[in-house]
Design a protein around this motif. Structure first.
Motif, PDB file in Angstrom:
ATOM      1  N   ALA A  87       0.841  -1.193   0.000  1.00 25.58           N
ATOM      2  CA  ALA A  87       0.000   0.000   0.000  1.00 25.58           C
ATOM      3  C   ALA A  87       0.880   1.249   0.000  1.00 25.58           C
ATOM      4  N   GLY A  88       0.256   2.410   0.258  1.00 23.31           N
ATOM      5  CA  GLY A  88       0.983   3.661   0.180  1.00 23.31           C
ATOM      6  C   GLY A  88       2.090   3.817   1.202  1.00 23.31           C
ATOM      7  N   ARG A  89       2.045   3.048   2.295  1.00 21.62           N
ATOM      8  CA  ARG A  89       3.087   3.088   3.317  1.00 21.62           C
ATOM      9  C   ARG A  89       4.063   1.927   3.224  1.00 21.62           C
ATOM     10  N   GLY A  90       3.931   1.114   2.180  1.00 22.23           N
ATOM     11  CA  GLY A  90       4.809  -0.030   2.038  1.00 22.23           C
ATOM     12  C   GLY A  90       4.076  -1.329   2.278  1.00 22.23           C
TER      13      GLY A  90
ATOM     14  N   THR B 142       4.876  -4.860   9.489  1.00 19.02           N
ATOM     15  CA  THR B 142       4.924  -3.836   8.441  1.00 19.02           C
ATOM     16  C   THR B 142       6.360  -3.672   7.973  1.00 19.02           C
ATOM     17  N   TYR B 143       6.520  -3.071   6.785  1.00 18.00           N
ATOM     18  CA  TYR B 143       7.858  -2.734   6.292  1.00 18.00           C
ATOM     19  C   TYR B 143       7.756  -1.491   5.423  1.00 18.00           C
TER      20      TYR B 143
ATOM     21  N   VAL C 137       8.802 -12.857   1.793  1.00 14.47           N
ATOM     22  CA  VAL C 137       8.016 -11.915   0.994  1.00 14.47           C
ATOM     23  C   VAL C 137       8.989 -11.063   0.186  1.00 14.47           C
ATOM     24  N   PHE C 138       8.797 -11.027  -1.141  1.00 17.44           N
ATOM     25  CA  PHE C 138       9.616 -10.203  -2.032  1.00 17.44           C
ATOM     26  C   PHE C 138       8.737  -9.094  -2.585  1.00 17.44           C
ATOM     27  N   ALA C 139       9.253  -7.865  -2.586  1.00 17.17           N
ATOM     28  CA  ALA C 139       8.468  -6.737  -3.086  1.00 17.17           C
ATOM     29  C   ALA C 139       9.381  -5.748  -3.785  1.00 17.17           C
TER      30      ALA C 139
ATOM     31  N   LYS D 216       7.464 -10.404  13.105  1.00 16.45           N
ATOM     32  CA  LYS D 216       8.176  -9.235  12.593  1.00 16.45           C
ATOM     33  C   LYS D 216       8.849  -9.600  11.279  1.00 16.45           C
ATOM     34  N   ALA D 217       9.182  -8.567  10.499  1.00 12.20           N
ATOM     35  CA  ALA D 217       9.834  -8.765   9.208  1.00 12.20           C
ATOM     36  C   ALA D 217      11.318  -8.454   9.343  1.00 12.20           C
TER      37      ALA D 217
END
Length: 311
Positions: free
Chosen positions: A154-157, A171-172, A192-194, A219-220
């Motif tokens: 989303a807009g915050r990552g 979150t990240y 998770v890859f982004a 946690k990430a």
């Protein structure tokens, strides 16, 4: 699509003729989302966030919700070509969507009635990059650490919420562009890859996260983060085949790129591809289909050892 309205249309596969049209929205902007089909129902999303469920066979409207009016949502790039773009996710009896509101970043609806089951807001402490808005990506399911969750760019990552109640799990903010958060995240096991891309100096590039237990939560942990000069996908998405990620690299470019998923090492990077502009990527039967903005379609082998254009 008509000049002043948006429609969901059904096309005869044999003749190409339009079988029926169902009104989606009184909006002159073009729709950006791919409809989602589930059983006897089809779900379509308009440019301005009108989410509508139709009967597939008749095109009859079953229910309708508005991301803006019902949830107070908004999206990135408003006024400069933006719009709601996700393909909503159907998971069992639920529909998962992204209104992009501060208090309803994501929402779970009853797919049969459209009734709200839960909403998940933007966390206050996610980080400074980006904005509390919907991006252009679509939510995906993860079972990292044995916990069913929905992951969205989303807009915050990257944000993950629990499937049962929409509680934020992790979150990240390290992958969050102020305007362009577009590709769907890739999920494999606890990873998770982004990726994001921007024209300026905003945060972008690519990252691999590993989701790990953290006390009673998750946690990430960052496995690696790549600078946007090494790897970034603007439009068109990415595919994970075996241990490698294939994508178009660069802002409005689509240069073919193959990365090792677990290490981030570049397997091949031939430079400019067969077409011009960003490239949408699909995979089938050992080959990749790169469809470029200028209309060129390239058939490329999904081979991490060598870059090979078949046609």
């Amino acid at each position: 699509w008509h000049s002043k309205q948006q429609f969901l249309i059904a096309i005869d596969p044999d003749t190409g003729g339009i079988l029926r049209e169902s009104l989606l929205a009184d909006d002159s902007n073009p729709p950006l989302s791919t409809p989602t089909i589930d059983g006897d129902s089809i779900f379509a999303l308009s440019h301005e966030g009108d989410l509508v469920c139709y009967e597939i066979e008749t095109g009859t409207e079953v229910w309708r919700r508005s991301f803006i009016k019902d949830f107070g949502g908004d999206y990135q790039c408003r006024g400069i070509g933006g719009g709601y773009s996700e393909s909503v996710l159907i998971d069992g009896d639920r529909l998962i969507c992204t209104p992009g509101a501060k208090v309803a970043m994501m929402a779970a609806l009853d797919k049969a009635t459209g009734e709200t089951l839960w909403t998940a807001g933007f966390p206050d402490d996610i980080g400074p990059q980006g904005a509390d808005l919907a991006g252009f990506s679509s939510p995906v399911v993860s079972h990292a650490c044995g916990v069913k969750q929905y992951v969205q760019l989303a807009g915050r990552g990257l944000i993950s919420v629990s499937a049962d109640e929409g509680k934020t799990l992790w979150t990240y903010n390290g992958i969050a562009d102020a305007l362009y958060n577009i590709p769907m995240p890739l999920i494999r096991g606890d990873y998770v890859f982004a990726s994001t891309s921007s024209a300026g100096n905003r945060q972008s590039g690519a990252a691999l996260l590993k989701i790990v237990p953290d006390g009673g939560g998750l946690k990430a942990e960052v496995v690696y983060q790549l600078d946007k000069r090494i790897a970034c996908n603007h439009h068109g998405g990415m595919v994970l085949i075996g241990d490698h990620v294939y994508m178009g690299h660069g802002y409005d470019r689509g240069f073919p790129l193959c990365l090792d998923f677990l290490t981030g090492r570049v397997a091949w990077r031939p430079g400019r591809g067969p077409g011009v502009g960003s490239a949408a990527v699909l995979y089938a039967e050992g080959r990749l289909y790169f469809r470029y903005e200028n209309g060129t379609m390239a058939l490329i082998e999904a081979n991490p050892h060598a870059y090979a254009v078949k046609s």
